[in-house]
Design a protein around this motif. Structure first.
Motif, short mmCIF file in Angstrom:
data_model
loop_
_atom_site.label_atom_id
_atom_site.label_comp_id
_atom_site.label_asym_id
_atom_site.label_seq_id
_atom_site.Cartn_x
_atom_site.Cartn_y
_atom_site.Cartn_z
N GLU A 121 61.35 55.11 70.13
CA GLU A 121 62.77 55.26 70.01
C GLU A 121 63.59 55.34 68.98
OE1 GLU A 121 66.69 52.56 71.58
OE2 GLU A 121 64.63 51.64 71.57
N ARG A 122 62.97 54.65 67.90
CA ARG A 122 63.48 54.77 66.60
C ARG A 122 63.57 56.13 66.13
NH1 ARG A 122 60.26 51.47 62.54
NH2 ARG A 122 60.55 49.83 64.39
N TYR A 123 62.64 56.92 66.20
CA TYR A 123 62.65 58.28 65.76
C TYR A 123 63.45 59.43 66.63
CZ TYR A 123 59.50 56.21 62.28
OH TYR A 123 58.94 55.63 61.34
N CYS A 124 63.39 58.64 67.96
CA CYS A 124 64.16 59.92 68.96
C CYS A 124 65.59 59.56 68.81
CB CYS A 124 63.79 59.62 70.22
SG CYS A 124 61.76 59.96 70.47
N ASN A 125 66.17 58.27 68.33
CA ASN A 125 67.59 58.20 68.17
C ASN A 125 68.24 59.09 67.35
OD1 ASN A 125 70.04 57.03 68.24
ND2 ASN A 125 69.13 55.04 67.66
N GLY A 126 69.19 59.89 67.90
CA GLY A 126 70.32 60.89 67.11
C GLY A 126 69.53 62.01 67.01
N VAL A 127 68.51 62.28 67.64
CA VAL A 127 67.99 63.61 67.53
C VAL A 127 68.55 64.72 68.30
CG1 VAL A 127 65.73 62.83 66.65
CG2 VAL A 127 65.95 63.50 68.96
N ASP A 128 68.38 65.97 67.89
CA ASP A 128 68.91 67.15 69.21
C ASP A 128 68.04 67.32 70.25
OD1 ASP A 128 71.14 67.77 67.37
OD2 ASP A 128 69.65 68.21 65.85
N VAL B 168 64.02 65.92 72.15
CA VAL B 168 62.83 65.20 72.20
C VAL B 168 61.77 66.02 72.85
CG1 VAL B 168 61.54 63.25 73.43
CG2 VAL B 168 63.72 62.96 72.44
N VAL B 169 60.64 66.16 72.17
CA VAL B 169 59.61 67.17 72.51
C VAL B 169 58.21 65.94 73.08
CG1 VAL B 169 57.75 68.94 72.14
CG2 VAL B 169 60.28 69.15 71.21
N PHE B 170 57.97 66.14 74.35
CA PHE B 170 56.90 65.22 74.84
C PHE B 170 55.75 66.17 75.21
CE2 PHE B 170 54.69 62.65 77.85
CZ PHE B 170 54.74 61.25 77.29
N VAL B 171 54.70 66.03 74.20
CA VAL B 171 53.45 66.67 74.37
C VAL B 171 52.43 65.97 75.15
CG1 VAL B 171 51.79 67.94 73.21
CG2 VAL B 171 53.98 67.68 72.01
N VAL B 172 52.03 66.88 76.31
CA VAL B 172 50.68 66.22 76.94
C VAL B 172 49.83 67.01 76.75
CG1 VAL B 172 50.36 65.87 79.69
CG2 VAL B 172 52.63 65.39 78.73
N VAL C 241 70.09 62.92 75.68
CA VAL C 241 69.23 63.76 74.74
C VAL C 241 68.30 64.81 75.49
CG1 VAL C 241 67.51 63.88 72.94
CG2 VAL C 241 69.21 61.92 72.94
N PRO C 242 68.28 66.23 75.00
CA PRO C 242 67.68 67.14 75.68
C PRO C 242 66.22 66.80 75.67
CG PRO C 242 69.38 68.07 74.61
CD PRO C 242 69.19 66.94 74.40
N LEU C 243 65.19 67.14 76.76
CA LEU C 243 63.86 66.85 76.67
C LEU C 243 63.06 68.12 77.13
CD1 LEU C 243 61.44 64.79 76.92
CD2 LEU C 243 61.78 64.78 79.59
N LEU C 244 62.13 68.29 76.11
CA LEU C 244 61.28 69.49 76.46
C LEU C 244 59.66 68.95 76.68
CD1 LEU C 244 60.35 72.43 76.44
CD2 LEU C 244 60.17 72.22 73.91
N VAL C 245 59.17 69.08 77.78
CA VAL C 245 57.69 68.50 77.91
C VAL C 245 56.80 69.81 77.74
CG1 VAL C 245 56.17 67.61 79.75
CG2 VAL C 245 58.59 66.85 79.47
#
Length: 182
Positions: A83-90, A92-96, A123-127
């Motif tokens: 969360e600390r590194y995702c806070n304030g970003v344009d 989030v990319v979640f890699v699986v 915050v937009p999410l890209l998986v």
């Protein structure tokens, strides 16, 4: 002489029309997060990637977009800092790792835990279902179902199948990331 003016014009437009995007890359260990950052930055894939400890910060320029990328470790002891590194970003990319279906339940749990944080609302999410070059990998539809992406309603969500090794769909992913720049 025309080449000089073309280069000068490109340089000037980069000065005045450049964009930036801050991106956080998270996911379970060995899913391909650091490989993704390395391929974006150098265009090169390597078998010899050392697991990330805590995080790595990398700035990558693609065209007129400069991306500040937080590559955050995926081992269990580091997931609480995502969360600390995702806070304030344009974005989030979640890699699986799309070929490791046994980890999908854990990936779903960790993703939804992260997205439940109030600071990440909207915050937009890209998986990215990485490793689609391996036999038996999950399709995009399988990932959407397994990770319950259809239940995420408070943000834009996209999901792509890709391979860092073959660089399959990397152009689409770059286009998506560039669309988050400002």
């Amino acid at each position: 002489m025309a080449g000089f003016f073309s280069s000068l014009l490109q340089w000037l437009s980069g000065l005045f029309f450049s964009k930036t995007a801050e991106i956080a890359i998270v996911g379970l260990q060995a899913s391909g997060k650091t490989s993704f950052v390395n391929v974006l930055g150098s265009g090169q894939w390597s078998e010899d990637v050392v697991p990330t400890v805590a995080f790595n910060l990398r700035k990558i320029r693609k065209g007129n977009v400069t991306m500040k990328i937080w590559d955050v470790a995926g081992q269990p002891r580091y997931r609480s800092i995502w969360e600390r590194y995702c806070n304030g970003v344009d974005a989030v990319v979640f890699v699986v790792d799309s070929s490791d279906k046994e980890k999908f339940e854990t990936a779903r749990f960790e993703l939804h835990q992260l997205l439940a944080q109030p600071t990440l609302h909207g915050v937009p999410l890209l998986v990215l279902g990485n490793k689609n070059d391996l036999e038996g990998h999950a399709s995009v539809n399988e990932l959407i179902k397994a990770l319950q992406l259809d239940k995420i309603t408070n943000r834009p969500v996209s999901c792509y199948s890709c391979s860092m090794k073959s660089q399959h769909n990397l152009d689409i992913v770059l286009q998506w990331l560039s669309g988050r720049s400002h």
